[in-house]
Design a protein around this motif. Structure first.
Motif, short mmCIF file in Angstrom:
data_model
loop_
_atom_site.label_atom_id
_atom_site.label_comp_id
_atom_site.label_asym_id
_atom_site.label_seq_id
_atom_site.Cartn_x
_atom_site.Cartn_y
_atom_site.Cartn_z
N ILE A 186 0.84 -1.21 0.00
CA ILE A 186 0.00 0.00 0.00
C ILE A 186 0.88 1.26 0.00
O ILE A 186 0.68 2.16 -0.82
N ASN A 187 1.87 1.30 0.88
CA ASN A 187 2.67 2.53 0.99
C ASN A 187 3.57 2.75 -0.22
O ASN A 187 3.90 3.88 -0.55
N GLU A 188 3.94 1.70 -0.90
CA GLU A 188 4.73 1.86 -2.13
C GLU A 188 3.83 1.91 -3.37
O GLU A 188 4.30 1.90 -4.50
N GLU A 189 2.54 1.96 -3.10
CA GLU A 189 1.52 2.07 -4.17
C GLU A 189 1.69 0.98 -5.24
O GLU A 189 1.63 1.25 -6.44
N VAL A 235 -9.22 -2.15 -6.47
CA VAL A 235 -9.55 -1.67 -5.12
C VAL A 235 -10.72 -0.69 -5.17
O VAL A 235 -11.64 -0.76 -4.35
N LYS A 236 -10.69 0.19 -6.14
CA LYS A 236 -11.74 1.21 -6.26
C LYS A 236 -13.11 0.57 -6.51
O LYS A 236 -14.11 0.97 -5.93
N SER A 237 -13.12 -0.45 -7.35
CA SER A 237 -14.42 -0.99 -7.78
C SER A 237 -14.91 -2.18 -6.97
O SER A 237 -16.10 -2.42 -6.87
N TYR A 265 5.94 -10.37 -4.88
CA TYR A 265 4.57 -10.88 -5.01
C TYR A 265 3.68 -9.87 -5.73
O TYR A 265 2.89 -10.23 -6.61
N ALA A 266 3.82 -8.59 -5.38
CA ALA A 266 2.91 -7.57 -5.94
C ALA A 266 3.24 -7.22 -7.38
O ALA A 266 2.38 -6.82 -8.14
N GLN A 267 4.51 -7.39 -7.76
CA GLN A 267 4.91 -6.90 -9.09
C GLN A 267 5.06 -8.00 -10.14
O GLN A 267 5.28 -7.70 -11.30
N THR A 268 4.98 -9.26 -9.73
CA THR A 268 5.05 -10.34 -10.71
C THR A 268 3.62 -10.79 -11.00
O THR A 268 2.94 -11.29 -10.10
N LYS A 269 3.16 -10.63 -12.21
CA LYS A 269 1.77 -10.97 -12.52
C LYS A 269 1.72 -12.09 -13.54
O LYS A 269 2.48 -12.03 -14.51
N ILE A 328 -5.82 -7.06 -3.23
CA ILE A 328 -5.27 -5.72 -3.52
C ILE A 328 -4.20 -5.75 -4.61
O ILE A 328 -3.92 -4.74 -5.23
N THR A 329 -3.61 -6.94 -4.85
CA THR A 329 -2.64 -7.02 -5.93
C THR A 329 -3.31 -7.39 -7.26
O THR A 329 -2.62 -7.59 -8.26
N GLY A 330 -4.63 -7.51 -7.23
CA GLY A 330 -5.34 -7.82 -8.48
C GLY A 330 -5.15 -9.25 -8.94
O GLY A 330 -5.25 -9.55 -10.13
N ASN A 331 -4.86 -10.13 -8.01
CA ASN A 331 -4.64 -11.53 -8.38
C ASN A 331 -5.84 -12.43 -8.13
O ASN A 331 -5.77 -13.64 -8.30
#
Lengths: 158, 703
Positions: B230-233, B240-242, B280-284, B313-316
């Motif tokens: 979250i803090n590194e966006e 998250v928005k939807s 984890y957050a950046q490998t999709k 939150i990571t869209g996974n």
């Protein structure tokens, strides 16, 4: 063509499937283990603490010392490179085990019998892979043409 | 005559296609089916040893009735009719005098007859079904249910580029839905790997990042990773928005977990947490492969919620190669077959612990202590009968001494099993259970949500029957005739009916696969009260719990009870899997036992040398509850402050009826003090204990 088998221990997860597949295929009692998984580590590999497994198995050496040492001529190497034991000729004198680098001549003390890996020749005749290769969940046991397998083994580091 | 019959293994929960070789009516070999899409021929040691299970000389082959004092080991062979009549008459009398809630049904890991068991229990009117569901798999189902609508699966079929294995050793043991082969496959093709485990497993050693956490602190680590993301966006703003409910509150909670604090709680250096979170957050796409280790402590529900939050939150969530929500099955779901709606509300209200553990109550599971208390104290009402199928709670439930006391005392007990386990030895009636090769059954009628496959009867051993048949036959004797479709096959037809297939048609198929759909939330939303992923849970709030995940220190730990450290200086973790056993099973299978002959406790070599413990030596492990013996294995795979002991040990080769149930059984040491439970699930703490270790006297004498 000559056959060979090679275990890429970098991928071995230590699950023992190969050992039990072998036991079942050869209907082995408790005691003899023709392929043997043992842990090796933890140790530092490329700067990282890792837990690896060692897998011991018959290398089907050419020439094979077990063949040379057998006084009964019970162990022979087939034209396809597979070293096999003929139980009807063997009296389990254990001389074959004397020089085996890998400790893969196995014995049943009660039955007075010797065992070794035969790369599942009966399965090969049916076009199947050896039982350990077929079962391995991490696909780390390679079997096939000796030249190709040797190249694969040569590339392995660590 | 030689035949090869296709089936599907059920030595664990099941799922691997097998080829069964039969010669003159005898099973000669079981091997992996190379064409089966879940395992592609791979098969584990336990599956390969199935012939030794089926033909084991110690199998219970006939119904037995107790012929001596309880637990004395004297049995008399009786007929099936006599056994079922005795049970049915007893239940009628208990229902009349105490109500159906005084009868408790139970199963262990669950082998495809859960639906039949619950159907019987619900029609009988008892809300009390004793399982491992409060602390194994059940919490992931229940918590995922209230958070994102349904349990998610790591989607190996679409090749995740990164897998985060959390509290799980799927490559050597059952992973609930998937086989280790699937993970090995994606790793061999270059997927990144993050492993969260207090032990250096093979996977941990291979990982790009290994997070060696202090046992029981998973939720703090997950919230710490969320903090970084979250803090590194690094989070998926659009998703998250939807599709997220409670984002602001969640962010606020996550800010309470700055890395300095997380490092203190978890023992993991902050830079490693950052590295893992970014990877984890950046490998999709990235998938989380989780195991029951996250569930068996006080933070059970919150650990699951925090991990679902990471997926979301990571869209996974529900994307190919991430954590997918299984498509609805087009056959009759287990929950419907189980007839939960037929259980009258006033009976449901009587569920033991139901009003305390509201999340557990939602999926009809209970925490075991409620049953032991009811047996031993008669409160809140007496439990007079226990009927257990494929479960060995004397060995596998926390505080074994209390379990043993309760099962010795209960007025009437029925056990269905393959063998006379220490639990079965306390029964009044024993029913001989069939293995998966001795019955007609629909495979994985629950766990591997996208597949369904037939198992056909290949051999008959003694008078063994399927558990399914036992529930049906008992049900018929207890006025449930109208609900049981005449035969087991009739019930299988009933399950398959929505597919438009009969059992006779289905049994000829290799498998049936549901087509997975992705991003279903775009049209359907998530099956939660808000229709979104509830990072702040409206259900938890309604029930009076904290709507957000938080970290709780285990009541017994060096931090909560520093005064214990002097006497019990080490943290004991239990339950690390052996590749050759499934829970308390398989100790009697020669090919398997040979590979793990003794119970093993892992100790760091530095600690061992300080205590004078040698490799291979039998040592005592002692907690405030008692002491047991296991064999020491010195290994630097652990933090020196942690000791790891195997679970599930009893000794079938000890021919006395106790079978050494309290010699090496780790649950002699675990506690079932409700203070250590997860508040919503009643999950018991099996993973964070304090202990001391010392050489056994026997060894001392030998010196």
């Amino acid at each position: 063509m000559k056959y060979a088998i090679f275990v890429d221990t970098r991928d071995c997860v230590g699950c023992y499937a190969c050992e039990v597949a072998c036991k079942q295929e050869h209907n082995l009692p408790v005691g003899p283990r023709l392929i043997r998984v043992g842990s090796n580590g933890p140790r530092l590999i490329e700067g990282k603490l890792q837990l690896r497994y060692e897998v011991e198995h018959c290398r089907h050496c050419a020439p094979a010392r077990c063949v040379e040492h057998c006084p009964k001529g019970a162990i022979t190497t087939r034209p396809d490179g597979i070293t096999v034991i003929s139980p009807e000729l063997c009296d389990a004198c254990k001389l074959c085990a004397k020089d085996c680098t890998f400790g893969m001549m196995q014995f049943d003390e009660i039955k007075k019998a010797a065992y070794k890996c035969d790369l599942c020749v009966e399965r090969l005749d049916q076009g199947l892979k050896p039982a350990c290769v077929a079962a391995c969940p991490s696909r780390c046991i390679y079997f096939g043409d000796k030249k190709e397998i040797s190249r694969k083994a040569g590339r392995k580091k660590n | 005559m030689e035949q090869v019959i296709k089936s599907n293994c059920r030595v664990c929960h099941g799922g691997c296609g097998v080829l069964v070789h039969v010669k003159d009516g005898v099973i000669t070999k079981v091997e992996g089916n190379p064409d089966f899409p879940t395992n592609y021929g791979a098969i584990c040691s336990k599956g390969l040893a199935v012939p030794q299970l089926v033909y084991h000389p110690d199998r219970v082959k006939y119904p037995l009735k107790r012929a001596g004092a309880k637990g004395e080991g004297k049995w008399q062979r009786i007929s099936w009719d006599e056994a079922l009549d005795i049970i049915a008459e007893k239940y009628k009398a208990i229902v009349k005098e105490y109500g159906p809630e005084a009868i408790v049904l139970g199963y262990g890991t669950g082998r495809n007859y859960e639906g039949f068991l619950y159907r019987f229990a619900n029609l009988l009117g008892t809300p009390n079904v004793l399982t491992a569901g409060h602390m194994c798999y059940g919490p992931r189902i229940a918590t995922s249910g209230i958070t994102c609508g349904k349990l998610t699966l790591c989607d190996y079929e679409n090749k995740p580029k990164c897998v985060m294995v959390w509290g799980n050793n799927v490559v050597i043991s059952n992973g609930d839905e998937y086989t280790g082969e699937n993970l090995s496959y994606v790793l061999a093709r270059g997927a990144k790997l993050i492993v969260v485990d207090p032990r250096l497993t093979y996977l941990a050693g291979r990982a790009d990042v290994w997070l060696q956490l202090r046992p029981g602190t998973d939720v703090a680590l997950a919230l710490g990773m969320a903090n970084v993301i979250i803090n590194e966006e690094l989070y998926d703003r659009q998703f998250v928005k939807s599709y997220v409910h409670g984002w602001d509150d969640f962010v606020k909670r996550v800010q309470e977990f700055p890395l300095k604090r997380v490092e203190e709680i978890t023992w993991i250096p902050a830079d490693k947490i950052v590295k893992a979170a970014r990877l984890y957050a950046q490998t999709k796409p990235a998938g989380i492969q989780w195991g029951c280790a996250i569930e068996q402590n006080i933070n059970c529900t919150d650990s699951v919620r925090a991990l679902v939050a990471l997926m979301a939150i990571t869209g996974n969530l529900d994307v190919p190669g991430g954590n997918v929500i299984p498509a609805s099955a087009p056959w009759l779901p287990v929950s419907k077959f189980a007839m939960h709606r037929e259980l009258p509300a006033e009976q449901r209200a009587k569920r033991l612990g139901g009003s305390t553990f509201k999340l557990a109550d939602r999926i009809a599971v209970i925490t075991p202590k409620g049953v032991w208390d009811a047996i031993l104290t008669g409160k809140p009402y007496p439990v007079k009968a226990v009927q257990l199928h494929g479960t060995n709670p004397v060995i596998t439930r926390d505080n074994s001494n209390e379990v043993y006391r309760a099962l010795r005392q209960v007025e009437f007990m029925v056990v269905a099993d393959f063998f006379l386990t220490p639990t079965a030895e306390l029964a009044d009636i024993i029913l001989p259970a069939a293995t998966f090769l001795e019955m007609e059954d629909i495979g994985d009628y629950w766990k591997r949500q996208n597949y369904l496959y037939p198992r056909t009867k290949i051999v008959q051993i003694g008078e063994c029957r399927s558990d399914h048949e036992m529930f049906m036959e008992l049900g018929k004797r207890l006025g449930q005739e109208a609900y049981w479709h005449g035969t087991v096959e009739g019930n299988l037809d009933f399950i398959l009916e929505p597919l438009g297939l009969s059992w006779q048609e289905f049994r000829r198929l290799e498998y049936y696969k549901v087509n997975q759909k992705y991003r279903k939330y775009k049209t359907e939303g998530f099956a939660t009260p808000t229709g979104k992923v509830e990072l702040s849970s409206t259900m938890m709030e309604k029930w009076g719990y904290d709507p957000l995940p938080d970290y709780h220190e285990t009541p017994e730990s060096p931090i909560s009870t520093p005064e214990m450290v002097e006497k019990y200086p080490y943290i004991l973790i239990t339950g690390a899997r052996s590749p050759v056993f499934f829970a308390s099973e398989h100790r009697m299978i020669p090919w398997l036992r040979e590979l793990n002959p003794d119970p093993i406790v892992e100790i760091h070599p530095e600690v061992a040398s300080k205590l004078g413990i040698k490799d291979g030596q039998w040592i005592y492990i002692e907690s405030p509850r008692g002491r047991i013996k296991q064999r020491a294995k010195l290994t630097a795979t652990l933090d020196p402050r942690v000791v790891a002991a195997q679970f599930g040990w009893w000794f079938p080769e000890k021919r006395t009826p106790d079978h050494g149930w309290n010699d090496s059984n780790i649950n002699i040491l675990t506690s079932n003090d409700p203070q250590g439970y997860d508040a919503a699930m009643g999950a018991t703490n099996l993973r964070v204990l304090m202990c001391r270790i010392y050489p056994s006297e026997q060894e001392e004498q030998k010196k």
